[in-house]
Design a protein around this motif. Structure first.
Motif, mmCIF file in Angstrom:
data_model
loop_
_atom_site.group_PDB
_atom_site.id
_atom_site.type_symbol
_atom_site.label_atom_id
_atom_site.label_comp_id
_atom_site.label_asym_id
_atom_site.label_seq_id
_atom_site.Cartn_x
_atom_site.Cartn_y
_atom_site.Cartn_z
ATOM 1 N N GLN B 17 1.147 -84.385 16.732
ATOM 2 C CA GLN B 17 1.795 -84.059 18.002
ATOM 3 C C GLN B 17 3.218 -83.544 17.803
ATOM 4 O OE1 GLN B 17 0.405 -88.131 19.536
ATOM 5 N NE2 GLN B 17 1.074 -87.068 21.385
ATOM 6 N N GLU B 18 3.726 -83.679 16.595
ATOM 7 C CA GLU B 18 5.112 -83.252 16.343
ATOM 8 C C GLU B 18 5.204 -81.745 16.247
ATOM 9 O OE1 GLU B 18 7.163 -85.329 13.100
ATOM 10 O OE2 GLU B 18 5.633 -86.895 13.313
ATOM 11 N N ILE B 19 6.151 -81.192 16.977
ATOM 12 C CA ILE B 19 6.359 -79.745 16.965
ATOM 13 C C ILE B 19 7.816 -79.471 16.612
ATOM 14 C CG2 ILE B 19 6.067 -77.582 18.260
ATOM 15 C CD1 ILE B 19 3.508 -79.160 18.473
ATOM 16 N N VAL B 35 7.909 -83.783 20.480
ATOM 17 C CA VAL B 35 6.533 -84.265 20.429
ATOM 18 C C VAL B 35 5.840 -83.770 21.694
ATOM 19 C CG1 VAL B 35 5.169 -86.365 20.747
ATOM 20 C CG2 VAL B 35 6.909 -86.273 18.959
ATOM 21 N N LEU B 36 4.627 -83.276 21.548
ATOM 22 C CA LEU B 36 3.849 -82.810 22.695
ATOM 23 C C LEU B 36 2.858 -83.908 23.088
ATOM 24 C CD1 LEU B 36 3.205 -80.329 24.534
ATOM 25 C CD2 LEU B 36 1.474 -79.701 22.861
ATOM 26 N N MET B 37 2.986 -84.381 24.323
ATOM 27 C CA MET B 37 2.107 -85.474 24.766
ATOM 28 C C MET B 37 1.466 -85.117 26.105
ATOM 29 S SD MET B 37 4.780 -88.669 24.581
ATOM 30 C CE MET B 37 5.626 -88.313 26.109
ATOM 31 N N ASP B 80 8.502 -64.951 14.467
ATOM 32 C CA ASP B 80 9.524 -65.971 14.169
ATOM 33 C C ASP B 80 8.907 -67.335 13.915
ATOM 34 O OD1 ASP B 80 11.735 -64.349 14.324
ATOM 35 O OD2 ASP B 80 12.166 -64.786 16.427
ATOM 36 N N ILE B 81 7.764 -67.607 14.546
ATOM 37 C CA ILE B 81 7.112 -68.893 14.292
ATOM 38 C C ILE B 81 5.755 -68.666 13.612
ATOM 39 C CG2 ILE B 81 8.309 -70.285 16.019
ATOM 40 C CD1 ILE B 81 5.832 -69.849 17.857
ATOM 41 N N ILE B 114 3.593 -72.204 20.945
ATOM 42 C CA ILE B 114 3.453 -73.096 19.790
ATOM 43 C C ILE B 114 2.422 -72.521 18.824
ATOM 44 C CG2 ILE B 114 2.646 -75.393 19.065
ATOM 45 C CD1 ILE B 114 3.886 -76.461 21.698
ATOM 46 N N ASN B 115 2.802 -72.495 17.564
ATOM 47 C CA ASN B 115 1.859 -72.139 16.508
ATOM 48 C C ASN B 115 1.087 -73.406 16.151
ATOM 49 O OD1 ASN B 115 0.616 -71.743 13.987
ATOM 50 N ND2 ASN B 115 2.156 -70.260 13.330
ATOM 51 N N LYS B 116 -0.201 -73.412 16.505
ATOM 52 C CA LYS B 116 -1.029 -74.606 16.321
ATOM 53 C C LYS B 116 -1.123 -75.020 14.862
ATOM 54 C CE LYS B 116 -4.662 -72.894 18.695
ATOM 55 N NZ LYS B 116 -6.051 -72.799 19.179
ATOM 56 N N LYS B 117 -1.190 -74.015 13.981
ATOM 57 C CA LYS B 117 -1.409 -74.308 12.562
ATOM 58 C C LYS B 117 -0.173 -74.923 11.923
ATOM 59 C CE LYS B 117 -5.091 -71.116 11.374
ATOM 60 N NZ LYS B 117 -5.271 -69.702 11.024
ATOM 61 N N SER B 118 0.993 -74.296 12.162
ATOM 62 C CA SER B 118 2.199 -74.786 11.492
ATOM 63 C C SER B 118 2.940 -75.802 12.354
ATOM 64 C CB SER B 118 3.126 -73.616 11.169
ATOM 65 O OG SER B 118 3.520 -72.963 12.360
ATOM 66 N N ARG B 119 2.493 -75.977 13.589
ATOM 67 C CA ARG B 119 3.154 -76.857 14.556
ATOM 68 C C ARG B 119 4.653 -76.550 14.671
ATOM 69 N NH1 ARG B 119 0.438 -80.913 11.835
ATOM 70 N NH2 ARG B 119 2.419 -81.971 11.495
#
Lengths: 79, 149
Positions: B17-19, B35-37, B80-81, B114-119
């Motif tokens: 969940q950490e971004i 953190v995404l919750m 950038d991300i 949000i880049n799901k892979k690299s968070r």
């Protein structure tokens, strides 16, 4: 604020990496070209300020204030 | 990992969940760890600062009330991300809830991607003048419903 007069196709340089050129001037509008390193973000000031201000307003949200929302089920996250 | 949250006190969160926001969020540039919750109220989410409990944003999936939403941001911003394929991205809008909750708005001009892979995440600025900082969620949702019915 430093003020410089520039004509079309003239430029200024800020530091050694940021270059700003006057591309065109029509009436009260100037077209500006900006060369800057990738890590320097360039935005229209009023847009930048509006988003910054909205973020500050959003951050004031109190946890108890979120309403339940009835949604359409079919609109999933799209690409 | 245990973190203090604005909404729910101390909670246990999964590392997934950490971004990381390398550029922070506009106006909050010094906070980079979030953190995404899921919020208890559907369909909202919390983007909670890991470092300061008081800093937390309510997010919504913009496509839920604007199926026509498009992420009109320059490719360099996505790069950038590390996003080169839109399959890797999640898009959210920050929600502002005023005293009159029915007037809650979503910021579609400054989406959170949000880049799901690299968070890693970033607040981007849309090029499309159609997207504003305040879209009335309930009104626009009602407009979509009327179209469907």
């Amino acid at each position: 604020m430093l003020i410089l007069a520039r004509k079309i196709n003239e430029s200024i340089i800020i530091g050694d990496q940021i270059e700003i050129s006057i591309i065109d001037i029509k009436g009260d509008q100037a077209k500006i070209g900006i060369k800057a390193p990738k890590n320097v973000k360039v935005y229209r000031l009023e847009v930048y300020e509006a988003i910054q201000q909205e973020n500050k307003a959003a951050a004031m949200a109190e946890p108890g204030s979120i309403p339940e929302l009835e949604l359409l089920k079919k609109n999933k996250q799209k690409k | 990992m245990k973190i203090k949250t604005k909404a729910y006190g101390t909670v246990e969160v999964d590392e997934r969940q950490e971004i990381y926001f390398p550029y922070g969020i506009l106006g909050f540039e010094s906070f980079k760890h979030f953190v995404l919750m899921d919020a208890r109220e559907k369909p909202f989410y919390w983007l909670q600062s890991v470092d300061v409990p008081e800093i937390a944003f309510i997010l919504i999936n913009p496509y839920l009330f604007r199926p026509d939403y498009s992420l009109d941001v320059p490719g360099e911003e996505l790069e950038d991300i590390g996003i080169t394929d839109s399959e890797d991205s999640l898009v959210f809008a920050i929600v502002t809830i005023p005293e009159n909750q029915s007037k809650m708005t979503a910021n579609l001009q400054g989406p959170i991607v949000i880049n799901k892979k690299s968070r890693t995440g970033k607040q981007m600025i849309s090029d499309n003048p159609r997207w504003k900082v305040r879209h009335l969620i309930l009104e626009e949702l009602a407009a979509v419903r009327n179209e469907v019915c």
